[in-house]
Design an enzyme around this catalytic site. Structure first.
Site, PDB file in Angstrom:
ATOM      1  N   LYS A 105      30.821   2.863  10.307  1.00  0.00           N
ATOM      2  CA  LYS A 105      30.538   3.851  11.356  1.00  0.00           C
ATOM      3  C   LYS A 105      31.839   4.116  12.094  1.00  0.00           C
ATOM      4  O   LYS A 105      32.733   3.258  12.123  1.00  0.00           O
ATOM      5  CB  LYS A 105      29.498   3.269  12.320  1.00  0.00           C
ATOM      6  CG  LYS A 105      28.754   4.291  13.137  1.00  0.00           C
ATOM      7  CD  LYS A 105      27.479   4.748  12.454  1.00  0.00           C
ATOM      8  CE  LYS A 105      26.743   5.769  13.283  1.00  0.00           C
ATOM      9  NZ  LYS A 105      25.493   6.194  12.673  1.00  0.00           N
TER      10      LYS A 105
ATOM     11  N   HIS B  64      14.992  17.395  15.698  1.00  0.00           N
ATOM     12  CA  HIS B  64      15.233  17.778  14.298  1.00  0.00           C
ATOM     13  C   HIS B  64      14.317  17.033  13.342  1.00  0.00           C
ATOM     14  O   HIS B  64      13.787  17.613  12.402  1.00  0.00           O
ATOM     15  CB  HIS B  64      16.694  17.500  13.942  1.00  0.00           C
ATOM     16  CG  HIS B  64      17.635  18.434  14.618  1.00  0.00           C
ATOM     17  ND1 HIS B  64      18.294  18.125  15.779  1.00  0.00           N
ATOM     18  CD2 HIS B  64      17.996  19.694  14.304  1.00  0.00           C
ATOM     19  CE1 HIS B  64      19.027  19.153  16.153  1.00  0.00           C
ATOM     20  NE2 HIS B  64      18.866  20.122  15.270  1.00  0.00           N
ATOM     21  N   VAL B  65      14.130  15.745  13.572  1.00  0.00           N
ATOM     22  CA  VAL B  65      13.266  14.962  12.681  1.00  0.00           C
ATOM     23  C   VAL B  65      11.810  15.079  13.120  1.00  0.00           C
ATOM     24  O   VAL B  65      10.920  15.363  12.313  1.00  0.00           O
ATOM     25  CB  VAL B  65      13.684  13.471  12.681  1.00  0.00           C
ATOM     26  CG1 VAL B  65      12.746  12.665  11.779  1.00  0.00           C
ATOM     27  CG2 VAL B  65      15.122  13.303  12.222  1.00  0.00           C
TER      28      VAL B  65
ATOM     29  N   TYR C 287       9.986  17.182  14.758  1.00  0.00           N
ATOM     30  CA  TYR C 287       9.202  18.415  14.568  1.00  0.00           C
ATOM     31  C   TYR C 287       8.764  18.567  13.106  1.00  0.00           C
ATOM     32  O   TYR C 287       7.621  18.926  12.817  1.00  0.00           O
ATOM     33  CB  TYR C 287      10.016  19.633  15.017  1.00  0.00           C
ATOM     34  CG  TYR C 287       9.120  20.792  15.385  1.00  0.00           C
ATOM     35  CD1 TYR C 287       8.614  20.908  16.672  1.00  0.00           C
ATOM     36  CD2 TYR C 287       8.734  21.732  14.433  1.00  0.00           C
ATOM     37  CE1 TYR C 287       7.746  21.942  17.000  1.00  0.00           C
ATOM     38  CE2 TYR C 287       7.881  22.770  14.751  1.00  0.00           C
ATOM     39  CZ  TYR C 287       7.391  22.871  16.039  1.00  0.00           C
ATOM     40  OH  TYR C 287       6.522  23.891  16.367  1.00  0.00           O
TER      41      TYR C 287
ATOM     42  N   GLY D 189       9.141  12.800  20.772  1.00  0.00           N
ATOM     43  CA  GLY D 189      10.389  13.455  20.381  1.00  0.00           C
ATOM     44  C   GLY D 189      10.179  14.455  19.270  1.00  0.00           C
ATOM     45  O   GLY D 189       9.964  14.084  18.119  1.00  0.00           O
TER      46      GLY D 189
HETATM   47  P1  NAD Z   1      17.179  15.194  18.227  1.00  0.00           P
HETATM   48  O1  NAD Z   1      18.187  15.042  19.322  1.00  0.00           O
HETATM   49  O2  NAD Z   1      17.159  16.454  17.449  1.00  0.00           O
HETATM   50  O3  NAD Z   1      15.707  14.988  18.825  1.00  0.00           O
HETATM   51  C1  NAD Z   1      15.377  14.090  19.819  1.00  0.00           C
HETATM   52  C2  NAD Z   1      14.245  14.692  20.635  1.00  0.00           C
HETATM   53  O4  NAD Z   1      13.796  13.722  21.569  1.00  0.00           O
HETATM   54  C3  NAD Z   1      14.658  15.925  21.426  1.00  0.00           C
HETATM   55  O5  NAD Z   1      13.734  16.970  21.213  1.00  0.00           O
HETATM   56  C4  NAD Z   1      14.634  15.434  22.869  1.00  0.00           C
HETATM   57  O6  NAD Z   1      14.293  16.465  23.800  1.00  0.00           O
HETATM   58  C5  NAD Z   1      13.561  14.360  22.803  1.00  0.00           C
HETATM   59  N1  NAD Z   1      13.602  13.387  23.885  1.00  0.00           N
HETATM   60  C6  NAD Z   1      14.680  12.911  24.554  1.00  0.00           C
HETATM   61  N2  NAD Z   1      14.289  12.040  25.505  1.00  0.00           N
HETATM   62  C7  NAD Z   1      12.929  11.950  25.422  1.00  0.00           C
HETATM   63  C8  NAD Z   1      11.950  11.221  26.123  1.00  0.00           C
HETATM   64  N3  NAD Z   1      12.262  10.404  27.125  1.00  0.00           N
HETATM   65  N4  NAD Z   1      10.651  11.362  25.759  1.00  0.00           N
HETATM   66  C9  NAD Z   1      10.314  12.203  24.757  1.00  0.00           C
HETATM   67  N5  NAD Z   1      11.197  12.931  24.070  1.00  0.00           N
HETATM   68  C10 NAD Z   1      12.503  12.813  24.401  1.00  0.00           C
HETATM   69  O7  NAD Z   1      17.372  13.921  17.286  1.00  0.00           O
HETATM   70  P2  NAD Z   1      16.863  13.751  15.791  1.00  0.00           P
HETATM   71  O8  NAD Z   1      17.978  14.100  14.866  1.00  0.00           O
HETATM   72  O9  NAD Z   1      15.537  14.401  15.620  1.00  0.00           O
HETATM   73  O10 NAD Z   1      16.703  12.164  15.716  1.00  0.00           O
HETATM   74  C11 NAD Z   1      15.610  11.522  16.349  1.00  0.00           C
HETATM   75  C12 NAD Z   1      15.785  10.015  16.270  1.00  0.00           C
HETATM   76  O11 NAD Z   1      15.857   9.615  14.907  1.00  0.00           O
HETATM   77  C13 NAD Z   1      17.081   9.500  16.915  1.00  0.00           C
HETATM   78  O12 NAD Z   1      16.826   8.229  17.451  1.00  0.00           O
HETATM   79  C14 NAD Z   1      18.038   9.378  15.736  1.00  0.00           C
HETATM   80  O13 NAD Z   1      19.039   8.412  15.969  1.00  0.00           O
HETATM   81  C15 NAD Z   1      17.083   8.926  14.652  1.00  0.00           C
HETATM   82  N6  NAD Z   1      17.525   9.274  13.300  1.00  0.00           N
HETATM   83  C16 NAD Z   1      17.755  10.564  12.957  1.00  0.00           C
HETATM   84  C17 NAD Z   1      18.156  10.873  11.665  1.00  0.00           C
HETATM   85  C18 NAD Z   1      18.387  12.306  11.244  1.00  0.00           C
HETATM   86  O14 NAD Z   1      18.427  12.572  10.029  1.00  0.00           O
HETATM   87  N7  NAD Z   1      18.518  13.259  12.162  1.00  0.00           N
HETATM   88  C19 NAD Z   1      18.319   9.855  10.713  1.00  0.00           C
HETATM   89  C20 NAD Z   1      18.052   8.532  11.085  1.00  0.00           C
HETATM   90  C21 NAD Z   1      17.650   8.255  12.379  1.00  0.00           C
END
Ligand code: NAD
Length: 343
Positions: A82, A181-182, A184, A178
């Site tokens: 990382k 991106h994931v 939804y 939440g």
């Molecule tokens: P993202 O930033 O697109 O989505 C996060 C969502 O959580 C946002 O809509 C935000 O408004 C919401 N949020 C923030 N604080 C909140 C709260 N207190 N209560 C409810 N909702 C809240 O992130 P993402 O890419 O969808 O990733 C989501 C999680 O999955 C993260 O923890 C990320 O580290 C993990 N993750 C993502 C991926 C990936 O491919 N994007 C891969 C592995 C792990």
């Protein structure tokens, strides 16, 4: 504050920790290569305004180690690493910063391959790519989130089959935290499979879309822990599984994308004692890194989905072994990973 590496509690015999400074662009970054037994270390580049250097070191050591475990359990021919850039992603980004990072990766000769992460984007990675080929997750098709969502969905199916002895998600209630991106995309799949959704986010537009598109019930952000649900799907923050939330939660299954869901390692045992089946975060959320790895290794895109779907089988193996050995699923997942990369 004095910052240490070898005596930092998250130091885990990392193979290499590189401090990068490039005064012209202002780049200050740390690259941690945790383990390369299975292949080059791969993991995203995070840009964050850390309060101090010690915080940045802690983060990069912890995250790089986590990538070794995630990549090993996912059956990928890569190790774990990382990088973190110390700075504010909203105000401090310049192309020169990412050029300088690219040059630093080039000097490492492929021992570490980067991709986007919190605070960085495919556009930033395009600048990195001008200086090195040791970068993945580029361009419009580089978004790994839909594959992370698919992994969560097949993971939820495996958990339901194992714990509730049901072949379908029809009629089950999922408390999803939440809708990013994931989250939804995961919600879309759950809705299509007949699950009922209760959702929370801090973004009102996303909540409105989920209400319209998936007939989701919307609750205030903090109330998501109190709702009556079969599955809790954390897709926003880390450490949401802690003594406070567990005393409120009714769900019997935890299946979500967030990283580092357990506030402390001991919570894994607490969940087992409560009869809650926990799909370990780094197993269920590996869909994105599978996609990025295939892209980097030029493996056929058509095979990505099949590999991501294997997350369901891997989780079933973890659940069955946890029952046989009477261990938390989190401990079993660690052992599966260690069995693969500790050679
Ligand atoms: P993202 O930033 O697109 O989505 C996060 C969502 O959580 C946002 O809509 C935000 O408004 C919401 N949020 C923030 N604080 C909140 C709260 N207190 N209560 C409810 N909702 C809240 O992130 P993402 O890419 O969808 O990733 C989501 C999680 O999955 C993260 O923890 C990320 O580290 C993990 N993750 C993502 C991926 C990936 O491919 N994007 C891969 C592995 C792990």
């Amino acid at each position: 504050m004095t910052a240490f590496v070898f005596s930092e509690p998250n130091f885990d015999n990392h193979e290499q920790v590189v401090f990068v400074s490039e005064p012209k662009s202002g780049l200050k970054a740390i690259i941690a290569v945790h383990n390369t037994n299975l292949g080059p270390a791969m993991g995203g580049c995070r840009m964050w305004q850390y309060a101090n250097e010690a915080e940045a070191i802690t983060d990069v050591l912890r995250l790089s180690r986590g990538m070794t475990y995630k990549n090993a359990v996912a059956g990928l021919p890569i190790g774990g690493g990382k990088s973190v850039i110390i700075g504010n992603p909203k105000t401090d980004k310049t192309p020169a910063l990412f050029d300088a990072l690219g040059e630093a990766l080039e000097r490492l000769g492929g021992r570490y391959v980067t991709a986007e992460d919190v605070g960085t984007s495919p556009a930033d990675m395009a600048h990195v790519a001008e200086k090195t080929s040791y970068v993945a997750g580029l361009g419009a098709s580089g978004d790994p989130s839909p594959f992370t969502a698919l992994g969560c969905f097949v993971g939820a199916q495996a958990a339901v089959k194992h714990h509730l002895k049901r072949d379908s998600l029809e009629g089950l209630i999922v408390a999803l935290q939440g809708l990013g991106h994931v989250g939804y995309d995961y919600a879309r799949r759950l809705h299509a499979a007949g699950a009922k959704l209760i959702v929370a986010d801090i973004d009102k537009t996303l909540l409105e879309s989920a209400r319209t598109e998936f007939h989701a019930e919307v609750v205030p952000a903090d109330s998501i822990y109190d709702v009556q649900a079969d599955i809790y799907a954390p897709c926003a923050l880390g450490a949401t599984l802690n003594p406070n939330t567990l005393s409120r939660m009714k769900a019997k299954i935890i299946a979500g994308a967030a990283n580092n869901q357990l506030a402390t390692a001991e919570i894994g045992q607490v969940l087992r004692d409560k009869g809650v089946l926990y799909a370990p975060d780094f197993v269920i959320n590996a869909g994105g890194i599978i996609k990025v790895c295939y892209e980097y290794l030029n493996k056929p895109e058509s095979e990505v989905e099949n590999h991501v779907r294997k997350i369901g089988e891997t989780l079933t193996e973890v659940f069955e072994r946890a029952d046989r050995e009477n261990l938390p699923t989190s401990v079993v997942a660690d052992r599966v990973a260690e069995g693969r990369f500790k050679r």
